[in-house]
Each structure stands twice: as C-alpha cells, then as structure tokens.
Design an enzyme around this catalytic site. Structure first.
Site, PDB file in Angstrom:
ATOM      1  N   PRO A  32       0.822  -1.212   0.000  1.00 19.75           N
ATOM      2  CA  PRO A  32       0.000   0.000   0.000  1.00 19.75           C
ATOM      3  C   PRO A  32       0.856   1.263   0.000  1.00 19.75           C
ATOM      4  O   PRO A  32       1.940   1.273   0.583  1.00 19.75           O
ATOM      5  CB  PRO A  32      -0.813  -0.099   1.298  1.00 19.75           C
ATOM      6  CG  PRO A  32      -0.185  -1.160   2.117  1.00 19.75           C
ATOM      7  CD  PRO A  32       0.690  -1.989   1.245  1.00 19.75           C
ATOM      8  N   ASP A  33       0.371   2.318  -0.665  1.00 21.04           N
ATOM      9  CA  ASP A  33       1.090   3.596  -0.576  1.00 21.04           C
ATOM     10  C   ASP A  33       0.622   4.330   0.680  1.00 21.04           C
ATOM     11  O   ASP A  33      -0.067   3.744   1.520  1.00 21.04           O
ATOM     12  CB  ASP A  33       0.910   4.427  -1.860  1.00 21.04           C
ATOM     13  CG  ASP A  33      -0.544   4.809  -2.120  1.00 21.04           C
ATOM     14  OD1 ASP A  33      -1.385   4.632  -1.218  1.00 21.04           O
ATOM     15  OD2 ASP A  33      -0.837   5.280  -3.234  1.00 21.04           O
ATOM     16  N   PHE A  34       0.990   5.584   0.815  1.00 23.52           N
ATOM     17  CA  PHE A  34       0.601   6.339   2.012  1.00 23.52           C
ATOM     18  C   PHE A  34      -0.710   7.093   1.803  1.00 23.52           C
ATOM     19  O   PHE A  34      -1.560   7.137   2.653  1.00 23.52           O
ATOM     20  CB  PHE A  34       1.697   7.349   2.385  1.00 23.52           C
ATOM     21  CG  PHE A  34       2.838   6.747   3.165  1.00 23.52           C
ATOM     22  CD1 PHE A  34       2.832   5.416   3.550  1.00 23.52           C
ATOM     23  CD2 PHE A  34       3.923   7.534   3.540  1.00 23.52           C
ATOM     24  CE1 PHE A  34       3.874   4.874   4.272  1.00 23.52           C
ATOM     25  CE2 PHE A  34       4.976   6.995   4.270  1.00 23.52           C
ATOM     26  CZ  PHE A  34       4.954   5.667   4.629  1.00 23.52           C
ATOM     27  N   ARG A  35      -0.850   7.732   0.627  1.00 28.42           N
ATOM     28  CA  ARG A  35      -1.916   8.735   0.511  1.00 28.42           C
ATOM     29  C   ARG A  35      -3.104   8.332  -0.348  1.00 28.42           C
ATOM     30  O   ARG A  35      -4.044   9.102  -0.473  1.00 28.42           O
ATOM     31  CB  ARG A  35      -1.325  10.055  -0.002  1.00 28.42           C
ATOM     32  CG  ARG A  35      -0.446  10.691   1.050  1.00 28.42           C
ATOM     33  CD  ARG A  35       0.233  11.953   0.610  1.00 28.42           C
ATOM     34  NE  ARG A  35       1.134  12.444   1.643  1.00 28.42           N
ATOM     35  CZ  ARG A  35       2.346  11.955   1.872  1.00 28.42           C
ATOM     36  NH1 ARG A  35       2.818  10.979   1.129  1.00 28.42           N
ATOM     37  NH2 ARG A  35       3.092  12.453   2.838  1.00 28.42           N
ATOM     38  N   ASN A 103      10.953   4.942  -2.690  1.00 29.96           N
ATOM     39  CA  ASN A 103      10.547   3.683  -2.063  1.00 29.96           C
ATOM     40  C   ASN A 103      11.700   3.046  -1.302  1.00 29.96           C
ATOM     41  O   ASN A 103      12.867   3.259  -1.606  1.00 29.96           O
ATOM     42  CB  ASN A 103      10.016   2.707  -3.117  1.00 29.96           C
ATOM     43  CG  ASN A 103       8.708   3.197  -3.698  1.00 29.96           C
ATOM     44  OD1 ASN A 103       8.122   4.122  -3.170  1.00 29.96           O
ATOM     45  ND2 ASN A 103       8.271   2.590  -4.780  1.00 29.96           N
ATOM     46  N   ASP A 105      11.491  -0.417  -0.628  1.00 31.36           N
ATOM     47  CA  ASP A 105      11.168  -1.842  -0.693  1.00 31.36           C
ATOM     48  C   ASP A 105      12.148  -2.703  -1.494  1.00 31.36           C
ATOM     49  O   ASP A 105      12.034  -3.936  -1.487  1.00 31.36           O
ATOM     50  CB  ASP A 105       9.746  -2.039  -1.243  1.00 31.36           C
ATOM     51  CG  ASP A 105       9.526  -1.345  -2.598  1.00 31.36           C
ATOM     52  OD1 ASP A 105      10.475  -1.286  -3.399  1.00 31.36           O
ATOM     53  OD2 ASP A 105       8.403  -0.869  -2.835  1.00 31.36           O
ATOM     54  N   HIS A 120      15.170   7.459   0.233  1.00 32.67           N
ATOM     55  CA  HIS A 120      14.696   7.255   1.607  1.00 32.67           C
ATOM     56  C   HIS A 120      15.207   5.963   2.227  1.00 32.67           C
ATOM     57  O   HIS A 120      14.651   5.486   3.213  1.00 32.67           O
ATOM     58  CB  HIS A 120      13.160   7.318   1.638  1.00 32.67           C
ATOM     59  CG  HIS A 120      12.629   8.678   1.283  1.00 32.67           C
ATOM     60  ND1 HIS A 120      11.356   8.898   0.838  1.00 32.67           N
ATOM     61  CD2 HIS A 120      13.243   9.896   1.305  1.00 32.67           C
ATOM     62  CE1 HIS A 120      11.195  10.211   0.602  1.00 32.67           C
ATOM     63  NE2 HIS A 120      12.322  10.822   0.873  1.00 32.67           N
TER      64      HIS A 120
HETATM   65  P1  NAD Z   1       2.220   8.668  -1.705  1.00 31.28           P
HETATM   66  O1  NAD Z   1       1.520   7.589  -0.972  1.00 31.28           O
HETATM   67  O2  NAD Z   1       2.212  10.033  -1.141  1.00 31.28           O
HETATM   68  O3  NAD Z   1       1.591   8.797  -3.167  1.00 31.28           O
HETATM   69  C1  NAD Z   1       1.428   7.708  -4.013  1.00 31.28           C
HETATM   70  C2  NAD Z   1       0.857   8.230  -5.326  1.00 31.28           C
HETATM   71  O4  NAD Z   1       0.859   7.161  -6.259  1.00 31.28           O
HETATM   72  C3  NAD Z   1      -0.575   8.740  -5.235  1.00 31.28           C
HETATM   73  O5  NAD Z   1      -0.660   9.972  -5.895  1.00 31.28           O
HETATM   74  C4  NAD Z   1      -1.389   7.656  -5.955  1.00 31.28           C
HETATM   75  O6  NAD Z   1      -2.485   8.178  -6.643  1.00 31.28           O
HETATM   76  C5  NAD Z   1      -0.384   7.096  -6.907  1.00 31.28           C
HETATM   77  N1  NAD Z   1      -0.570   5.692  -7.266  1.00 31.28           N
HETATM   78  C6  NAD Z   1      -0.910   4.653  -6.464  1.00 31.28           C
HETATM   79  N2  NAD Z   1      -0.890   3.494  -7.145  1.00 31.28           N
HETATM   80  C7  NAD Z   1      -0.548   3.826  -8.431  1.00 31.28           C
HETATM   81  C8  NAD Z   1      -0.343   3.074  -9.612  1.00 31.28           C
HETATM   82  N3  NAD Z   1      -0.512   1.747  -9.648  1.00 31.28           N
HETATM   83  N4  NAD Z   1       0.007   3.723 -10.745  1.00 31.28           N
HETATM   84  C9  NAD Z   1       0.163   5.081 -10.738  1.00 31.28           C
HETATM   85  N5  NAD Z   1      -0.009   5.841  -9.650  1.00 31.28           N
HETATM   86  C10 NAD Z   1      -0.341   5.220  -8.503  1.00 31.28           C
HETATM   87  O7  NAD Z   1       3.693   8.170  -1.975  1.00 31.28           O
HETATM   88  P2  NAD Z   1       5.048   8.977  -2.257  1.00 31.28           P
HETATM   89  O8  NAD Z   1       4.770  10.147  -3.126  1.00 31.28           O
HETATM   90  O9  NAD Z   1       6.039   7.981  -2.673  1.00 31.28           O
HETATM   91  O10 NAD Z   1       5.503   9.602  -0.858  1.00 31.28           O
HETATM   92  C11 NAD Z   1       5.318   8.957   0.353  1.00 31.28           C
HETATM   93  C12 NAD Z   1       6.499   8.350   1.075  1.00 31.28           C
HETATM   94  O11 NAD Z   1       6.067   7.042   1.315  1.00 31.28           O
HETATM   95  C13 NAD Z   1       7.803   8.191   0.397  1.00 31.28           C
HETATM   96  O12 NAD Z   1       8.692   8.931   1.107  1.00 31.28           O
HETATM   97  C14 NAD Z   1       8.174   6.684   0.551  1.00 31.28           C
HETATM   98  O13 NAD Z   1       9.405   6.578   1.211  1.00 31.28           O
HETATM   99  C15 NAD Z   1       7.135   6.115   1.441  1.00 31.28           C
HETATM  100  N6  NAD Z   1       6.522   4.801   1.109  1.00 31.28           N
HETATM  101  C16 NAD Z   1       7.219   3.844   0.464  1.00 31.28           C
HETATM  102  C17 NAD Z   1       6.615   2.632   0.146  1.00 31.28           C
HETATM  103  C18 NAD Z   1       7.412   1.576  -0.567  1.00 31.28           C
HETATM  104  O14 NAD Z   1       8.621   1.490  -0.395  1.00 31.28           O
HETATM  105  N7  NAD Z   1       6.778   0.757  -1.413  1.00 31.28           N
HETATM  106  C19 NAD Z   1       5.285   2.402   0.489  1.00 31.28           C
HETATM  107  C20 NAD Z   1       4.585   3.415   1.164  1.00 31.28           C
HETATM  108  C21 NAD Z   1       5.224   4.625   1.456  1.00 31.28           C
END
Ligand code: NAD
Length: 239
Positions: A32-35, A103, A105, A120
C-alpha cells in the site's frame, strides 16, 4: 496523438531517460502507498503514521515503532511488477540511466535495475546502532519486539524517518542525473514529500512525462500527463 502513443514515441527516441518514482510504483505489487484511499494514512491507529515513523518517536517509543514498522512497512512476499521490469529493461537497452526512488522496498533491484538511487533508504539494510553490524530484513522480522544485535545494541533500519535528513551524496547524484536527462518519467508519487519532490525542478528538457493515478501539484509542469496505473502503462509500452 494520444498520451500513451506520445510516451512510446518519446521513449523510443530518447537516449538519456531518468525515472523518478514513489510508493505508487509498488501498489501493483501489493504494497500500500501512504496517501491513496486505501493507503496507510487512511487507516486508523493509536498515533498518526507520520508520528510513529519519525525519529523522535523511534527514540521515545521503539517498541511501538517496531510494531508498526514490522506490520505495515515490511512486505517480504512482494515481487516486482511490470513497472519495475519495464524500467529494468530500458536500462539494459542503454536508454535509461537511473531510477530515483522514494521507495524503501528494494523492488527495482529485484527486477534487475542496477543504478537505483534510494532517497529514503531501504528496509533491506539494517545496522546495530552500537557496533554497526549489518542485519537483513529477515533478521528484523524474526526478532521478537525490538530487534537487538548480538552486542545488545538496538538494530535500526537504514530508512529515512520523518525529521531525518537525506543522504547528500545520493541527493547530489539524483540532481546530476536529472539535470542531464533528455527525458524524465515521473510516476506513482503524490509529489508532496520534500526535498524529494523538488528534484523535478532540476530537469531542463521538454519531455517530462508524469504517470499517476491521481492529480498531483506538478501536473501543470509536465509536458505529458497520463492518468492510470503505472505498471499497466509502462508494461504495455516497454515489455
Ligand atoms: P504517496 O503515498 O504520497 O503517493 C502515491 C501516489 O501514487 C498517489 O498519488 C497515488 O495516486 C499514486 N498511485 C498509487 N498506485 C498507483 C499506480 N498503480 N500507478 C500510478 N499511480 C499510482 O507516496 P510517495 O509520493 O512515494 O511519498 C510517500 C512516502 O512514502 C515516500 O517517502 C516513501 O518513502 C514512502 N513509502 C514507500 C513505500 C514503498 O517502499 N513501497 C510504500 C509506502 C510509502
């Protein structure tokens, strides 16, 4: 020309592509992402995630920090998706020079990308805060509660927490790659976390392509905006 055709044509005719991405690149791998709506920030906890994954919280309350970190930020089963593989393929073809990621991961490397700048940090690198000994993600998962080194010190992930600074060498390298790029692909990031989001300012070309599921504050700066899933889009064009 429609957006995906334009993207394909730019990729075919560019020689120095740089990719800059975030959590949205890995949602199609089940992380999962954050936002997003189903992202971590929209789930309920005792503390907001920004509080738990901050440096001061880690120091004050390592037990709670590790409970959250192990449950919500470690995904040992996750595998790279088409976005990761497409970017690795473009690098192998000599077209793409670097992946710059927010990311943590490790999925870009798992897909075969070599030049990956992790702004990060990474959950795959963990160090004893007393003696510096290295530990893997599996070691952290296996540990009961707070992971501890053989020497008794606490093991800390090499992940940039809120209130912590970014590694300057990585940041400078990212700036250099973006300044030299003939095409910049930005994707899967809300472009709200600074200083990472500000890196886009260093791009000087006219092929800034933004691929995201939702609107970002930088859409008006892009030369091409494609709304959709990045794995599906890059996969269909590149793989
Ligand atoms: P964010 O959660 O702020 O934003 C994610 C964005 O990606 C959103 O705008 C969303 O609409 C979009 N999105 C989601 N799935 C998508 C897809 N399949 N295709 C296209 N767009 C998609 O994340 P961010 O901008 O990376 O910033 C948040 C922080 O979260 C970063 O600093 C990161 O270190 C950390 N994070 C990392 C992971 C990971 O390593 N996988 C996971 C969660 C958060």
């Amino acid at each position: 020309m429609d957006g995906q055709m334009q993207l394909k044509q730019w990729i075919e005719t560019s020689r120095n592509i740089v990719f800059f991405g975030g959590a949205g690149v890995s949602t199609e791998s089940g992380i999962p992402d954050f936002r997003s709506q189903d992202g971590l920030y929209n789930q309920q906890y005792k503390y907001p995630p920004e509080t738990i994954i901050s440096h001061s919280f880690y120091l004050k309350n390592p037990e709670e920090f590790y409970r959250f970190y192990k449950n919500k930020m470690l995904f040992p089963e996750a595998r790279p998706n088409a976005a990761h593989f497409a970017l690795a393929k473009l690098e192998q073809e000599g077209k793409l020079k670097a992946v710059i990621t927010q990311n943590i991961d490790g999925l870009h490397q798992a897909a075969g990308s070599r030049e990956v700048l992790e702004l990060h940090g990474s959950v795959h690198r963990n160090y004893c805060t007393r003696c510096g000994k290295f530990y893997s993600m599996e070691d952290v998962i296996k540990a009961d509660g707070i992971p501890r080194c053989d020497c008794g010190g606490i093991i800390k992930p090499d992940v940039v927490l809120y209130e912590e600074g970014l590694d300057m060498e990585t940041l400078n390298k990212a700036v250099a790659y973006i300044s030299d790029a003939d095409m910049l692909i930005v994707g899967g990031t809300s472009l709200t976390v600074y200083p990472a989001a500000g890196l886009i300012d260093y791009y000087r070309g006219s092929r800034l392509a933004l691929i995201n599921k939702t609107v970002t504050p930088m859409d008006s700066r892009a030369n091409l905006v494609i709304s959709g899933k990045i794995g599906e889009i890059l996969g269909s064009i590149v793989l």
